[in-house]
Design an enzyme around this catalytic site. Structure first.
Site, PDB file in Angstrom:
ATOM      1  N   CYS A  68      -0.667   4.263   2.412  1.00 23.01           N
ATOM      2  CA  CYS A  68      -0.688   4.214   3.855  1.00 23.01           C
ATOM      3  C   CYS A  68      -0.291   2.661   4.319  1.00 23.01           C
ATOM      4  O   CYS A  68       0.846   2.104   4.146  1.00 23.01           O
ATOM      5  CB  CYS A  68      -2.029   4.537   4.630  1.00 23.01           C
ATOM      6  SG  CYS A  68      -3.476   4.170   3.550  1.00 23.01           S
ATOM      7  N   SER A  69      -1.078   1.950   4.782  1.00 23.92           N
ATOM      8  CA  SER A  69      -0.875   0.600   5.304  1.00 23.92           C
ATOM      9  C   SER A  69      -2.184  -0.546   4.678  1.00 23.92           C
ATOM     10  O   SER A  69      -2.505  -1.296   5.925  1.00 23.92           O
ATOM     11  CB  SER A  69      -0.441   0.676   6.621  1.00 23.92           C
ATOM     12  OG  SER A  69      -1.718   1.366   7.270  1.00 23.92           O
ATOM     13  N   CYS A  70      -2.894  -0.293   3.887  1.00 23.69           N
ATOM     14  CA  CYS A  70      -4.472  -0.980   3.638  1.00 23.69           C
ATOM     15  C   CYS A  70      -3.741  -2.485   3.486  1.00 23.69           C
ATOM     16  O   CYS A  70      -2.745  -2.760   2.812  1.00 23.69           O
ATOM     17  CB  CYS A  70      -5.048  -0.464   2.295  1.00 23.69           C
ATOM     18  SG  CYS A  70      -5.499   1.050   2.415  1.00 23.69           S
ATOM     19  N   CYS A  79       0.846  -1.354   0.113  1.00 26.57           N
ATOM     20  CA  CYS A  79      -0.121   0.079   0.014  1.00 26.57           C
ATOM     21  C   CYS A  79       0.930   1.088   0.153  1.00 26.57           C
ATOM     22  O   CYS A  79       1.557   1.492   0.931  1.00 26.57           O
ATOM     23  CB  CYS A  79      -1.005   0.072   1.254  1.00 26.57           C
ATOM     24  SG  CYS A  79      -1.781   1.625   1.355  1.00 26.57           S
TER      25      CYS A  79
HETATM   26 FE    FE Z   1      -3.457   2.087   3.095  1.00 23.64          FE
END
Ligand code: FE
Length: 216
Positions: A121-123, A118
């Site tokens: 961000c950090s999906c 991602c």
């Molecule tokens: Fe994300």
């Protein structure tokens, strides 16, 4: 593997010089402040948040994803369903909800290896893999997975033939990916649970390979 995580965290550290000085990182401090305000206003119950965190830390983990992979290896109809509509196929096993609403399964083949990141961000597909590893959320991985996927894989100890294409998939809040690795040879006659033992978390992110049958 550990050394890669350390390297990435170490790099990350250099990008955030302020972190040394505070007990909490800036993000942790913001989260803490938000939780405090929302609790004081009676909008959230800290016990409920703790329960959600505990669920993802201890009850929901990569084993869910490993079962999906093993089922796709043993049931061609399920593999087809996974290819056509991963969201529905995965939900049929009871894995759905938070951060896993829309899923796409990407299948490794002899000439294509899939890698998930991602960049924004950090999906991450929580419902099938649990909480994301620290390196997945770290800026070096997020930036370099796209620019130099082969170099990133090498740091994880994964060296693919030059002829193998690497496809990088950028997760979003709306769509998360699960890598379906290839079934290793020598696993004829393995039942689904034994096959699931071969499927590591990193193999389903694309930063690792499945274990060899001799290893389990
Ligand atoms: Fe994300």
């Amino acid at each position: 593997m550990k050394s890669t995580e350390e390297t990435m965290q170490h790099d990350d550290h250099h990008h955030h010089h302020g972190d040394h000085d505070n007990h909490f990182s800036e993000m942790q401090a913001r989260v803490k402040a938000l939780e405090t305000v929302l609790t004081q206003k009676g909008l959230i119950d800290p016990a409920a948040i703790d329960a959600i965190v505990e669920t993802y830390e201890t009850k929901i983990g990569p084993r869910n994803g490993a079962r999906i992979v093993a089922k796709s290896w043993t049931e061609p109809d399920f593999a087809d369903w996974l290819k056509a509509d991963a969201t529905a196929a995965i939900a049929s096993l009871g894995y759905s909800g938070r951060q896993g609403e829309h899923m796409r399964a990407v299948f490794n083949t002899p000439d294509t290896h899939n890698l998930i990141v991602c960049t924004l961000c950090s999906c991450y597909p929580w419902a099938v893999l649990g909480l994301p590893p620290v390196w997945y959320k770290a800026p070096p991985y997020r930036a370099r997975a796209v620019i130099d996927p082969r170099g990133v894989l090498a740091e994880f100890g994964v060296v693919l033939p030059e002829t193998t294409k690497i496809r990088v998939w950028d997760s979003t809040a709306e769509l998360r990916y699960l890598v379906i690795p290839e079934r290793p040879s020598g696993t004829e006659g393995f039942d689904a649970e034994r096959l699931a033992d071969l499927v590591t978390r990193d193999a389903m992110i694309g930063t690792g390979l499945v274990r060899l049958p001799e290893a389990v």
